[in-house]
Design a protein around this motif. Structure first.
Motif, short mmCIF file in Angstrom:
data_model
loop_
_atom_site.label_atom_id
_atom_site.label_comp_id
_atom_site.label_asym_id
_atom_site.label_seq_id
_atom_site.Cartn_x
_atom_site.Cartn_y
_atom_site.Cartn_z
N PHE C 92 42.35 -40.81 58.96
CA PHE C 92 42.05 -40.11 57.71
C PHE C 92 40.62 -39.56 57.64
O PHE C 92 40.35 -38.61 56.91
CB PHE C 92 42.33 -41.02 56.50
CG PHE C 92 41.31 -42.09 56.30
CD1 PHE C 92 40.30 -41.93 55.35
CD2 PHE C 92 41.35 -43.24 57.06
CE1 PHE C 92 39.36 -42.93 55.16
CE2 PHE C 92 40.41 -44.24 56.87
CZ PHE C 92 39.41 -44.08 55.92
N LEU C 93 39.70 -40.14 58.41
CA LEU C 93 38.32 -39.65 58.37
C LEU C 93 38.23 -38.26 59.00
O LEU C 93 38.91 -37.97 59.98
CB LEU C 93 37.39 -40.61 59.11
CG LEU C 93 37.11 -41.93 58.39
CD1 LEU C 93 36.38 -42.88 59.30
CD2 LEU C 93 36.32 -41.70 57.12
N VAL C 228 39.24 -34.77 55.28
CA VAL C 228 39.52 -33.37 54.98
C VAL C 228 41.01 -33.25 54.74
O VAL C 228 41.77 -34.19 54.98
CB VAL C 228 39.07 -32.41 56.11
CG1 VAL C 228 37.56 -32.31 56.16
CG2 VAL C 228 39.63 -32.83 57.44
N TYR C 229 41.43 -32.09 54.27
CA TYR C 229 42.82 -31.92 53.85
C TYR C 229 43.81 -32.36 54.92
O TYR C 229 44.68 -33.19 54.67
CB TYR C 229 43.05 -30.45 53.47
CG TYR C 229 44.30 -30.21 52.69
CD1 TYR C 229 44.39 -30.63 51.37
CD2 TYR C 229 45.39 -29.57 53.25
CE1 TYR C 229 45.54 -30.42 50.64
CE2 TYR C 229 46.54 -29.35 52.52
CZ TYR C 229 46.61 -29.77 51.22
OH TYR C 229 47.75 -29.57 50.50
N HIS C 230 43.66 -31.82 56.14
CA HIS C 230 44.65 -32.12 57.16
C HIS C 230 44.54 -33.53 57.71
O HIS C 230 45.53 -34.10 58.16
CB HIS C 230 44.58 -31.07 58.29
CG HIS C 230 45.29 -29.81 57.92
ND1 HIS C 230 45.13 -28.63 58.59
CD2 HIS C 230 46.18 -29.56 56.93
CE1 HIS C 230 45.88 -27.70 58.03
NE2 HIS C 230 46.51 -28.24 57.02
N SER C 231 43.33 -34.13 57.68
CA SER C 231 43.23 -35.52 58.15
C SER C 231 43.98 -36.44 57.19
O SER C 231 44.53 -37.47 57.60
CB SER C 231 41.77 -35.93 58.31
OG SER C 231 41.14 -36.09 57.07
N ASP C 232 44.02 -36.08 55.92
CA ASP C 232 44.80 -36.88 54.97
C ASP C 232 46.30 -36.76 55.24
O ASP C 232 47.04 -37.73 55.05
CB ASP C 232 44.50 -36.44 53.53
CG ASP C 232 43.37 -37.23 52.90
OD1 ASP C 232 43.20 -38.40 53.27
OD2 ASP C 232 42.66 -36.68 52.05
N VAL C 233 46.73 -35.59 55.67
CA VAL C 233 48.15 -35.44 55.99
C VAL C 233 48.49 -36.23 57.26
O VAL C 233 49.53 -36.88 57.35
CB VAL C 233 48.54 -33.95 56.15
CG1 VAL C 233 50.03 -33.81 56.42
CG2 VAL C 233 48.16 -33.17 54.91
#
Lengths: 509, 509, 509
Positions: C92-93, C228-233
């Protein structure tokens, strides 16, 4: 300017997307209700109860004959389809990935609890003690039941609030359980993979709601209604897990033995065939023959939907390929021609194109099921096989394949009626201005319901260099200095020269 | 300038990447052929046919003894490896993720159908009625067969058209089925996980084709031949699903009972060991000891490849660790030294490094299999165990472990010959200028065969600000205006002030 | 300025993150040790040995009753949780995704080998020949054992070197095996899903180490401590695979038959309930009711942790929902209030919030287990069921539920003591300045231990245009030239005009 602002404020007042009270309230109250209802009604069945050890000795069974070992691998595959498959399939929008996968997670988690109750009352009620007895098959059925609502979510993706989705799920599960009881138990249609019960119902339920919630000004958020490169790759995770595990979906609650075995083979073949025709049509109708990710992500799955009803039947390997062939063609053409038509003329805004992926293939699946059932013969199935496959037992022991075909067709009609009728009613409820749905220009935007991290990346460090250069030209221009210092904040350890600039910019600000 | 342009136009004419007719034609015609051939040849086997219920009573079996329950969980794991594992492993390129996962999907879906036919004619033909009888084991074998072609795709990633891939798959599956029949049935080599049959064959098939399709000017697209941060994370999805499910791959078609059990344990241990030595070598040969994602993504899997042939044998837990240890070292060194050497000197461009991941470990696996087989003894296996493991039955009932070792070595040679020979022939076919392959500077770019969403992000709007600032200084400098207008194109809806600038820049250009 | 620089240089000397020698040395030496120890100690058990075919005939078993078929599907699910679940949860980071998924991969691969040995000595040693006999259950237990260390890694994510993680794992597995032996074998507590043994131990082990390694200046890398957005996905991939397969985790080593069946149902229900209360609390405590991805990614899993100990017991469906309800609330509140408090006041920096996801739910799980065990009755379980579920056999045949409840509580205390005590000791070892851990401002940055691809995209080429334009103004300004040339480096093949600039900039520098 002032008028414009006050108009906007008014709109914002009308569209209050703050769900800080409504969402927690719905979640906590409904979860509490689940606890109470589960306390009153739900118990373990004889295969998951601690008495099993005595029970199996009585029946002279070994542990491996516990239904758990027949169905658990399929259950886990179905579970992956529901949460990762549907969830990631809906991450394709550039700024609605959180909502796609997150709300899918929320409503599925609620839905499976409510489904265990609703389906339990209809199918697993033990009349001796008035309790619902659950085992692994109930868990699979609950996942199936939720799938209907997730399909409906596909049509509404990006345009509804989480509270609306919870309401949609509550009513959707309820309607599903009633419809399923009528189709499977009263009409005695067979529908192992749910072409009718799940896909046809779910798709028309979602489309009807979308029709009721039509947004004439949705173009205001059209900038967000597409994908970016990586969101398309995320969506392929969903596509592939759905595609790969669909044989488990269609075989999960089939008869032990050849039923599960045949359903898996049939679905596998159907899906393989669909991929090729999807690619063909996608390439044929785009200029320069380029493939469209929307088709690859969605239409390749149409074969699995259509194989649902007839999965357990002797559809024959070539029959599966034919069904898959047709579904790939029809579904892809649907994306190219039908979805734009429906949005413009029929006022149905279908974000994920569920009409092409679930509705049409679901209906095809229902028809294929009816035809295959009607043409079944003792020659092909064997006498015991025919009784076994179509469950011609109990009060249906006098049925023959041709009447079964008629019953299948009747089942399809029921699914259609429940989907459209239920969707219109629930859509009317969801139009009430109390659910916190987004304004037209806030659709497809995660900012509305999620804390979204700010993007920056190293790009900013390059900006600083440029900013610094600009700065060196115009040291007396405070605007630039401010701009630079803002960029600077993002980046911390820099060499001496920039630190110098840093001190300087402080003075300027 | 004019000459250059006309030369370029000529090149573009030569390299027509428009597959609008060829791709749909290939897909539709071949899928139709599949339907006809399936109609003529393919039927359910006795375990997936509706007659099973009578059949099993006759044999006094319970439903759980249907082969479905022995193999279905492994089948689904293998299925995940083929579609998500191989697919996502190939998403590592910054602008070829669609092609990596999408074309993998297409050729796998076609390949499994053709493999069911080809392998069926050799292994599952029922001579009483001339039909191929398929069950779950056939589906697994079809997935295995496709794996060979997907490995070959790894060498060609980014440099071929989807039509070429379909041709590669058609011939690859055909060659595979013949080679497999020779190795497993005629030579009687054992190869449960396919170190020889799948990996050695597939890798040399792909490398030979790559050699035939050598592109001397591939450096023209070198800007796209790397990864970006998130594409490397996507590729790790592929790596991990391959790594985790490899025990299922190697055990999927082993003997029931201890065979499957032992194969899973052996592969699990082999893979664990490989990870550590891969990390060691990757760190040791990079400056500052930093790890390279290419090695972690690929070399960690080498142990699974090498465990293939001997998976079912009594390789012993420590033996597995040794094999894994060596493979991690050799595979990582291959990425560091061999791949650049092969590209420069041998004219073999190997995008994914399949020589390091499949070819060398595959050969090692074949050798390990031969040695392990030759040294098998009744002491270690037990009498029945030896017969059972090596299948010393029927016309091979007089074989002993030492001769089996020789047969294993012969099998490896056959796989090598088929891979290299077949690859050269198919490579020659693929050099024909009719397949729509990309020009050298269009390689590794999804734009060629896919509709790619436009990226924008806030970055561009910041550019405009900067550009506008510059512009306001120097309105009489046409170069800036041109540059700014180019940036401007990225962003569409802007306020009045910028539109003014927009008009202005037009005048300047 | 000079003083500052030399201080910084000194710090850099102290914090040498070059692991080029230490990491390869640790990996190779330890892997070699594993090979030797496996050679001396580890053999196949009777179900995975080639003698099984004789053995099963002797016992009159069929192949399907090999333990492999009872546990392999669950094993693969657990395997996915360990490598994809934990791995992707830690992506997630924004700039530590490589480290999250990559180091997780490394230490899990080492840990499972060491765990097979350590757990083997305690649980699977065959005293007749002094060998550890392994089968599928050992593989699952090894994965479980590793889970403890991966949980600990969660607290330290981004702040430790791979060498430190290897040390943490070596000691963690050792402590785990001893603690598990005391709790399960000596105290005779039941802990099928490891609420105490895995989660409580692992979490307090990690938190204690984090306390020992407290970094007062961690704020220096705070720019990288978000998503960032995509790391959360990406992290949602981890979340969902953990969530979906948790029923397999808790049921994997339960008793055959109803034990596994019930554990799966209990965990499924617990997790469903947790999702709703997590969403409720997350929305309630954020302004505007927006959901926080951190909560959705983590707290939704708390129910699975808490269901661990009592998974096999007759917890009753409504009991599961209640446990899940509480865990969702407590875990989410922990993220909101407790994590900041712990960091500020208790000097415990917990990157992933394992205190909220594993520690508290683990303790709750232990307590729920004790209470459920103490209140077990023959009425609910049946006589055989009670003996079967709680294993009241052998030297524990006189135990009753109430004493079992006490033993459960004792087990929880042991897990806590081992976690905290072990963590403090190992933390002290990890403070030695020899492990190559990163400086405070290099934390959460993959650049430290990984070759990270440079990001460029089209953006960079636009930068060059701008840079070039600037350059043309001020050819006598060396700073600009430097800045431009740095940007230039990113992009390679350019037209003549820029090459000219390139030459020029060299002169200037």
């Amino acid at each position: 300017m002032g008028a414009c602002q006050s108009f906007r404020e008014m709109c914002d007042r009308e569209k209050d997307t703050n769900v800080r009270l409504s969402l927690p309230a719905v979640c906590v109250v409904w979860q509490t209700a689940m606890i109470i209802l589960f306390g009153v009604f739900i118990r373990y069945d004889h295969e998951s109860d601690a008495h099993w050890v005595e029970h199996r000795k009585h029946l002279n069974l070994t542990d491996i004959e516990n239904d758990f070992y027949f169905r658990y691998p399929s259950f886990q595959d179905v579970h992956v389809m529901i949460f990762v498959g549907f969830g990631f399939l809906m991450t394709f929008l550039k700024r609605y990935s959180f909502g796609g996968v997150g709300f899918n997670f929320l409503i599925a988690a609620f839905g499976i609890q409510w489904a265990l109750l609703m389906q339990g009352w209809f199918h697993s009620l033990d009349y001796t003690d008035g309790k619902i007895k659950i085992g692994i098959e109930n868990l699979i059925n609950a996942d199936f039941c939720v799938a209907g609502c997730l399909i409906a979510y596909g049509a509404l993706l990006g345009k509804v609030s989480p509270v609306q989705l919870m309401v949609l799920t509550l009513f959707g599960i309820t309607l599903f359980a009633v419809e399923e009881f009528i189709i499977l138990s009263l009409i005695h249609a067979r529908d192992a993979g749910g072409s009718m019960v799940i896909h046809t119902f779910g798709a028309y339920y979602g489309l009807s709601i979308s029709w009721m919630l039509y947004r004439p000004n949705l173009h205001q958020s059209s900038r967000l209604q597409g994908s970016v490169y990586h969101s398309d790759v995320f969506a392929m995770i969903g596509t592939l897990f759905l595609w790969m595990f669909w044989p488990s979906f269609n075989s999960a609650i089939c008869d032990h033995g050849d039923g599960q075995h045949r359903a898996a083979i049939n679905t596998y073949l159907c899906l393989a065939s669909t991929v090729l025709t999807t690619v063909a049509i996608s390439s044929l109708f785009q200029k320069h023959g380029k493939l469209d990710m929307v088709h690859i992500q969605n239409s390749t799955l149409a074969g699995g939907v259509a194989a649902g009803t007839a999965a357990e039947f002797m559809l024959m390997p070539y029959g599966c390929l034919i069904v898959g062939f047709c579904c790939g063609v029809i579904s892809t053409l649907g994306y190219i021609f039908l979805t734009p038509f429906m949005e413009k003329r029929l006022k149905i805004q279908d974000t994920c194109g569920i009409h092409n992926l679930h509705a049409m293939p679901g209906v095809i699946g229902g028809i294929v099921g009816a035809v295959t059932a009607a043409s079944a013969s003792v020659e092909v199935y064997g006498h015991e096989g025919l009784v076994n496959t179509f469950d011609f037992e109990g009060k249906f022991k006098d049925m023959v394949p041709t009447t079964q075909g008629g019953h299948q067709a009747a089942g399809l009609c029921v699914a259609l009626c429940f989907g459209i009728g239920g969707g219109i009613i629930v859509g009317a409820i969801l139009r009430l201005p109390i659910w916190g749905d987004p304004a037209d220009d806030d659709c497809f935007d995660d900012e509305t319901y999620w804390e979204v991290p700010e993007e920056e990346e190293e790009v900013s460090s390059s900006f600083i260099c440029l900013g610094f250069v600009l700065f060196s030209y115009q040291t007396n221009d405070a605007v630039i200095a401010f701009c630079c210092s803002r960029l600077y904040c993002i980046q911390s350890p820099l060499d001496g020269s920039t630190a110098q600039f840093w001190d300087y910019s402080h003075i300027l600000m």
